[in-house]
Design an enzyme around this catalytic site. Structure first.
Site, PDB file in Angstrom:
ATOM      1  N   THR A 180       0.664  -1.230  -0.089  1.00 49.65           N
ATOM      2  CA  THR A 180      -0.013   0.016  -0.045  1.00 49.65           C
ATOM      3  C   THR A 180       0.797   1.173  -0.020  1.00 49.65           C
ATOM      4  O   THR A 180       2.031   1.261   0.297  1.00 49.65           O
ATOM      5  CB  THR A 180      -0.939   0.128   1.443  1.00 49.65           C
ATOM      6  OG1 THR A 180      -1.780  -1.105   1.136  1.00 49.65           O
ATOM      7  CG2 THR A 180      -1.525   1.313   1.607  1.00 49.65           C
ATOM      8  N   GLY A 210     -10.592  -2.239   3.637  1.00 48.42           N
ATOM      9  CA  GLY A 210      -9.476  -2.464   4.797  1.00 48.42           C
ATOM     10  C   GLY A 210      -9.284  -1.115   5.504  1.00 48.42           C
ATOM     11  O   GLY A 210     -10.280  -0.325   5.623  1.00 48.42           O
ATOM     12  N   ASP A 211      -8.369  -0.861   6.123  1.00 48.60           N
ATOM     13  CA  ASP A 211      -8.000   0.236   6.967  1.00 48.60           C
ATOM     14  C   ASP A 211      -7.762   1.666   6.077  1.00 48.60           C
ATOM     15  O   ASP A 211      -8.042   2.549   6.598  1.00 48.60           O
ATOM     16  CB  ASP A 211      -6.949   0.020   7.845  1.00 48.60           C
ATOM     17  CG  ASP A 211      -5.818  -0.210   7.139  1.00 48.60           C
ATOM     18  OD1 ASP A 211      -5.752  -0.793   6.102  1.00 48.60           O
ATOM     19  OD2 ASP A 211      -4.673   0.294   7.584  1.00 48.60           O
ATOM     20  N   THR A 231       0.043   1.108   7.178  1.00 50.10           N
ATOM     21  CA  THR A 231       0.180  -0.069   6.131  1.00 50.10           C
ATOM     22  C   THR A 231       0.326  -1.278   6.947  1.00 50.10           C
ATOM     23  O   THR A 231       0.992  -1.577   7.944  1.00 50.10           O
ATOM     24  CB  THR A 231       1.311   0.329   5.284  1.00 50.10           C
ATOM     25  OG1 THR A 231       1.463  -0.946   4.366  1.00 50.10           O
ATOM     26  CG2 THR A 231       2.528   0.272   5.816  1.00 50.10           C
ATOM     27  N   GLY A 232      -0.101  -2.228   6.285  1.00 45.02           N
ATOM     28  CA  GLY A 232      -0.001  -3.615   7.010  1.00 45.02           C
ATOM     29  C   GLY A 232      -1.435  -4.278   6.732  1.00 45.02           C
ATOM     30  O   GLY A 232      -2.333  -4.225   5.913  1.00 45.02           O
TER      31      GLY A 232
HETATM   32  N1  ASP Z   1      -3.744  -1.904   4.867  1.00 44.63           N
HETATM   33  C1  ASP Z   1      -3.910  -2.435   3.652  1.00 44.63           C
HETATM   34  C2  ASP Z   1      -5.310  -3.435   4.069  1.00 44.63           C
HETATM   35  O1  ASP Z   1      -5.186  -4.201   4.800  1.00 44.63           O
HETATM   36  C3  ASP Z   1      -3.021  -3.277   3.010  1.00 44.63           C
HETATM   37  C4  ASP Z   1      -1.451  -2.754   2.823  1.00 44.63           C
HETATM   38  O2  ASP Z   1      -1.073  -1.816   3.893  1.00 44.63           O
HETATM   39  O3  ASP Z   1      -0.740  -3.028   2.035  1.00 44.63           O
HETATM   40  O4  ASP Z   1      -6.088  -3.144   2.722  1.00 44.63           O
END
Ligand code: ASP
Length: 322
Positions: A180, A210-211, A231-232
């Site tokens: 992300t 997502g977040d 991110t995560g």
């Molecule tokens: N946070 C993002 C999600 O869960 C993924 C990412 O950070 O790559 O959609």
């Protein structure tokens, strides 16, 4: 980490960056930091800077945002993004986009041209058409190969329906490749802004949000405090409302670096026995910056007035459990 105004910090995701993609990641975040900083140097706003930086990474197929977004369970793309203006606390967010070239630009349009904050799906796509936003097919050959590879592994390793993404992720750590993109900035006037954009987790169930587009979870900005982009694994950022929590810690007097580290520690304590990869970048109203993660890597870059070019790295402060 001391800093000054104007400053920009960007990330290209937490997760594991394979050696053959590391250079692309570093180059990509540097380009994005430079694009955002160029806006700030010309006395542009923090909002314009974070949008420019994120658009640069959405157009770069290296990252999981815009072009090159991850594919969901049905092998299609559902992109999401949010942007927040720390001066007014106005925000815009969007999700479930299939072919808008720059989701972050649509998020900004939602913020500026509608009475709402979050518009998703067909109506968001329609809004993009009304505002003549460019469309582009975000699916790349690389993501298709990655998707097929995972599918084969799933076929070999399990039978029947896979009820929980977390189980899937335990067996297939590739799910946790989170790339992300996000940007936070402070401009010459002291205004802060944050922008985050993603294709979401690979193999996510269609409709999963997502977040990244959730204000306070993946993205937050407030002139009185600072800004943060996460991110995560989005579900973790949502459980702990990470971006706003980072701002609350900064408000209490912690530096952005301390705030990021405290929160990753909190993530490690709270989230056990399920996949856990998180990264945070944060900035305060003085322009001090911070970055921390518990993932293998955090691809990130920043630029301040004292620097001739952006600095970039695949790691920041790694906070491990225990
Ligand atoms: N946070 C993002 C999600 O869960 C993924 C990412 O950070 O790559 O959609």
């Amino acid at each position: 980490m001391e800093s000054q105004r104007p400053t920009i910090v960007v990330h290209g995701g937490a997760g594991e960056w394979k050696p053959d993609r590391q250079n692309l990641g570093i180059l990509g975040v540097k380009r994005a930091a430079k694009a955002g900083f160029d806006v700030l140097r010309r006395s542009g706003t923090a909002l314009d800077a974070v949008e420019a930086a994120v658009m640069m990474m959405e157009d770069d197929s290296t990252f999981n945002a815009g072009l090159g977004s991850s594919l969901n369970l049905e092998k299609s793309v559902e992109m999401e993004a949010s942007i927040m203006d720390g001066e007014t606390l106005k925000a815009g967010a969007t999700a479930l986009l299939t072919n808008i070239r720059n989701p972050i630009h649509l998020a900004r349009i939602i913020m500026e041209k509608t009475d709402h904050i979050f518009i998703a799906g067909k109506s968001a796509q329609r809004l993009g058409e009304i505002f003549n936003l460019e469309k582009a097919n975000p699916v790349t050959k690389l993501r298709e190969r990655h998707w097929l590879d995972l599918k084969n592994k799933i076929r070999q390793g399990t039978s029947g329906y896979l009820p929980k993404l977390s189980n899937l992720m335990k067996s297939y750590p590739e799910f946790m490749n989170a790339d992300t993109v996000g940007a936070i900035a402070i401009d010459q006037l002291g205004n802060v802004a944050a922008a985050t954009s993603t294709g979401g987790l690979t193999f996510k169930i269609p409709g999963r949000i997502g977040d990244s587009p959730l204000i306070g979870c993946g993205n937050y900005a407030d002139n009185k405090i600072g800004a943060c982009s996460a991110t995560g694994i989005g579900e973790i950022a949502m459980k702990l409302v990470l971006a706003k929590s980072a701002c609350c810690l900064i408000h209490k007097g912690y530096s952005p670096q301390e705030a990021a580290e405290i929160l990753i520690k909190r993530v490690n304590q709270a989230i056990q026995n399920t996949p856990n990869q998180m990264g945070l970048i944060a900035i305060d109203k003085k322009g001090r910056i911070g970055a921390a993660h518990n993932s293998h890597h955090l691809c990130w870059s920043y630029m301040t007035p004292l620097m001739k070019s952006p600095k970039a790295s695949l790691t920041a402060k790694i906070v491990k459990s225990g």
